[in-house]
Design an enzyme around this catalytic site. Structure first.
Site, short mmCIF file in Angstrom:
data_model
loop_
_atom_site.label_atom_id
_atom_site.label_comp_id
_atom_site.label_asym_id
_atom_site.label_seq_id
_atom_site.Cartn_x
_atom_site.Cartn_y
_atom_site.Cartn_z
N ASP A 54 -52.85 -14.19 17.83
CA ASP A 54 -53.43 -12.79 18.01
C ASP A 54 -54.84 -12.92 18.24
OD1 ASP A 54 -53.12 -10.36 18.31
OD2 ASP A 54 -51.59 -9.86 16.70
N ASP B 11 -47.80 -3.85 22.50
CA ASP B 11 -47.67 -3.54 21.23
C ASP B 11 -46.68 -2.11 21.27
OD1 ASP B 11 -48.68 -5.30 19.63
OD2 ASP B 11 -50.59 -4.07 19.35
C1 GLA Z 1 -51.67 -6.79 16.79
C2 GLA Z 1 -50.41 -7.25 17.45
C3 GLA Z 1 -49.04 -6.93 16.73
C4 GLA Z 1 -49.10 -7.17 15.20
C5 GLA Z 1 -50.54 -6.95 14.61
C6 GLA Z 1 -50.84 -7.21 13.25
O1 GLA Z 1 -51.75 -5.46 17.00
O2 GLA Z 1 -50.31 -7.14 18.70
O3 GLA Z 1 -47.91 -7.32 17.19
O4 GLA Z 1 -49.12 -8.52 15.09
O5 GLA Z 1 -51.74 -7.12 15.60
O6 GLA Z 1 -52.06 -6.81 12.70
#
Ligand code: GLA
Length: 766
Positions: free
Chosen positions: A469, A536
């Site tokens: 990420d 997301d």
């Molecule tokens: C980001 C990712 C999510 C999740 C969060 C965790 O927003 O896109 O899928 O993994 O971080 O903090």
């Protein structure tokens, strides 16, 4: 003056003229390298048949434009690296100087090779890599241009500049361009935000520059993504379209430019921050690859990118494991019992990979602290991750783990121990985003530290998959240890190197590129990662659009596509499982839902969708993608077809917010026109709500019992079957079949099977 001209002419003689015709995948690239000038693309587009030396010589002259009134005395000739000294009135490809001198280099090609073999005169080849080496007239800059035509018809180019002088050369920009014809009058590219990535936007090509620059240190949710120019009204299946993509996960640009002399180009390259690249004597800089895809319609453009990714090493097998990601089930609340329960439930559904998300390390109990401390949290995991991973593996699932290696919270052991590793352009830190800062991985100590921590986790636990990420834009990305000088370029290279080193140490390891959802999706990162997290936002209403457009670059198997809870965490909308699942199966399927909250009926339905997906995933993830142009924006018809054109799966979604939805005919492209196909709707789960079936579906039955039309419409039912109809590929494309009527936000899946003519199946008589 005369002396100077004589000198240039002598230099011209050092590189013989060459006209190169590369043709593959129904695309031609005709490149002129003459009089020592840099290569110019005379034609990039539909394949040219029957080009020989004579024809090529005529073509080279035929496309020379007339010099306009009051213009410079040479006709415009846009080179792949446009040069100011040629009288080019648009953006030059190279901008930089030796402290103010040498700002308008005059390059002379010195050698030309195709697939490593020096060439001259007329040369024709299928796919191949053309390399041109050039030097500027002061002898201080050496330039290498590489132009490659891949088997799919996808073109890519990159350039390397080397400082041969004594003084430092400050590089401001090195962009490459591809010419597009005057018929390309409409531009399509993308924008987006967190939770709604890759939103298409159209504009008209006008004189000037349509410039899309990204200065966020990552690809960005709002990246131009793929920038197209095409004939008016081009769509998925029609219109000539030229497109480029800059394969870079740091600052970058895409542009479409029409100059006042009438020429048009598409350009791309890296955006360099002030003073970011200063080449000392002997140093060089290489641009990212800039990809160029031509097609009749957007699907063809996309398909060349898909072929490129499918030919990539390591190969991504479409038989990808169904995943469960725990994020939307537990968020930061990591509790072993609950996570084990989730694993048990996932296994009974047929899930094959279990991914533990954010919150397993250091003091990371929320998003205010812990980033940077990549050791398993002893508070939450007194026995380490072993109890969870052991059970997950016993249940026959792979295990994946979340990391965010480039980031740090101030409340972390790492930030306290090494404050100078945090990026900053001044003595104070940049503005926070998601309570976090960026680690300067261009510093070898920081890089080695993070690498060692990650390798230690990978050594201790059997981990098959990393969700990588990157949850903020880079703001004031400077190196504190070096006066705050910008380091986005170096950071991007360090990121790629870290991915490559981890994979070299763990060859089977799969990596997902996630960045606040889908903010790091590009062909640069996909040299090292195996899928992306599209967004997301898992709401299927929005995902229909995001999958549709993310697919402009990525084939389905690279797009992480999950089924979430009935009420979307991001949008608050409520959706039936049939719509959530029927949307998600056209990507790499996962579940991101607290399964303990699912009803028995939902669990059964979900299991049956997973089964359907597993049966069909070779086609769903490995087939050629087709998106239909429909008369209504809210009727989204798309599908996949296998190579032999014997089987296809299409989906027709209705996302309109008004009811009833407009009556349309469903049309399916790319089938074999002469073959006959049996088309039938399939309902792995329940039928969509509000269903009024068209007559061609035939009578509805469930377990052999006939269902009357009103009952069908009244409420969603399970195990419903229809016989469907058999029609030729041509009819399915040109005439079409009536669409059902559905409530808004519903989808119907159709399976199309070629019906072989009986004689084809008979053994041949001796
Ligand atoms: C980001 C990712 C999510 C999740 C969060 C965790 O927003 O896109 O899928 O993994 O971080 O903090």
């Amino acid at each position: 003056m005369e002396h100077e001209i004589a000198q240039i002419e002598t230099e011209v003689d050092t590189c013989p003229d060459a006209t190169i015709h590369l043709t593959a995948g129904r695309v031609s690239l005709l490149v002129d390298i003459s009089k020592g000038r840099l290569p110019s693309i005379l034609h990039w587009g539909a394949a040219l048949a029957e080009v020989d030396a004579e024809v090529a010589a005529v073509l080279v002259r035929a496309v020379i434009p007339v010099i306009g009134s009051n213009n410079v005395s040479e006709p415009p000739r846009p080179a792949i690296l446009p040069e100011h000294h040629t009288g080019w009135v648009g953006r030059p490809g190279l901008t930089g100087s030796f402290d103010g001198t040498g700002w308008s280099p005059r390059f002379r090609s010195e050698s030309v090779s195709l697939n490593g073999v020096p060439v001259s005169g007329f040369v024709e080849s299928e796919q191949g890599l053309l390399r041109v080496d050039a030097q500027d007239d002061s002898g201080r800059l050496q330039l290498r241009l590489e132009i490659e035509l891949e088997q799919s018809g996808l073109v890519r180019a990159r350039s390397t500049i080397k400082n041969l002088g004594e003084e430092k050369y400050s590089l401001d920009e090195l962009s490459l361009t591809f010419p597009i014809p005057g018929e390309a009058t409409e531009v399509l590219d993308f924008t987006g935000v967190h939770n709604y990535e890759r939103v298409p936007q159209r504009t008209t090509m006008t004189t000037g520059v349509h410039l899309r620059e990204q200065r966020k240190g990552r690809t960005g949710a709002d990246s131009a993504y793929v920038l197209h120019a095409g004939t008016p009204g081009f769509g998925f299946g029609h219109g000539e379209v030229w497109a480029i993509h800059t394969a870079w996960s740091g600052n970058h640009r895409h542009y479409a430019e029409r100059v006042s002399t009438g020429e048009q180009v598409l350009g791309g390259g890296e955006v360099l921050l002030p003073g970011e690249v200063k080449l000392s004597s002997g140093e060089s800089y290489q641009t990212p690859w800039v990809y160029a895809s031509f097609g009749n319609g957007l699907d063809q453009v996309a398909r060349r990118f898909h072929r490129h990714l499918r030919a990539r090493e390591p190969f991504v097998d479409p038989d990808r494991p169904v995943t469960l990601n725990v994020w939307e089930a537990v968020y930061f609340h990591q509790d072993l019992d609950q996570l084990l329960d989730l694993a048990e439930r996932a296994a009974t559904l047929g899930v094959e990979r279990y991914v533990l998300d954010d919150g397993w390390f250091g003091c990371r109990r929320d998003d205010f602290s812990g980033l940077g401390d990549w050791t398993v949290s002893a508070d939450v995991w007194p026995d380490g991750l072993h109890p969870l991973i052991n059970r997950v593996r016993q249940l026959g699932m792979q295990f994946g783990l979340w990391f965010e290696p480039e980031m740090v919270n101030l409340d972390s052991e790492l930030a306290r121990a090494h404050p100078a590793w945090i990026m900053a352009a001044r003595t104070s830190l940049p503005i926070e985003s998601r309570n976090q800062h960026v680690l300067n991985l261009a510093l070898p100590e920081a890089y080695e530290h993070i690498k060692a921590r990650m390798l230690a986790i990978l050594a201790e636990y059997p981990i098959d998959y990393i969700k990588w990420d990157h949850n903020r834009d880079l703001t004031e990305a400077g190196d504190q240890t070096n006066g705050g000088r910008p380091v986005v370029h170096a950071q991007t290279l360090a990121f790629y190197r870290l991915l490559a080193e981890l994979r070299a140490a763990h060859p089977g390891l799969e990596i997902e590129s996630c960045s606040s959802g889908g903010a790091r999706v590009d062909l640069g990162v996909l040299e090292h990662a195996d899928r992306v997290w599209v967004s997301d936002n898992i709401d299927p209403h929005d995902r229909q659009a995001m999958l549709r457009w993310t697919a402009q670059l990525l084939p389905p198997e690279f797009m992480g596509s999950h089924i979430a809870s009935g009420r979307s965490y991001t949008t608050g909308r409520q959706h039936d499982l049939s719509f959530r699942a029927g949307t998600a199966i056209f990507g790499h399927l996962g579940i991101e839902w607290d399964l303990a909250q699912a009803t028995v009926q939902e669990t059964d339905e979900l299991r049956s969708w997973v089964e359907f997906y597993k049966q069909e995933r070779r086609l769903l993830l490995g087939g050629d993608m087709v998106r239909m142009d429909t008369p209504h924006d809210d009727i989204l018809v798309h599908g996949v077809i296998n190579n032999e054109k014997s089987r296809a799966i299409f989906a027709s979604a209705c996302t309109d917010s008004t009811y009833p939805d407009p009556a349309v005919r469903l049309k399916f492209r790319e089938l074999d026109p002469a073959a006959r196909y049996r088309v039938r709707p399939v309902f792995p789960g329940r039928t969509p709500s509000g269903l009024q079936a068209p007559r061609w579906w035939g009578r509805a039955t469930a377990n052999g019992v006939h269902i009357d039309e009103l009952r069908l419409r009244d409420q969603p039912l399970t195990s419903v079957r229809f016989a469907g109809a058999t029609l030729s590929g041509e009819m399915l494309h040109t005439v079409g079949v009536a669409a059902p009527r559905l409530h808004p936000d519903q989808v119907v899946i159709y399976v199309l099977d070629r019906v072989e003519a009986p004689h084809l199946n008979q053994p041949s008589t001796p």
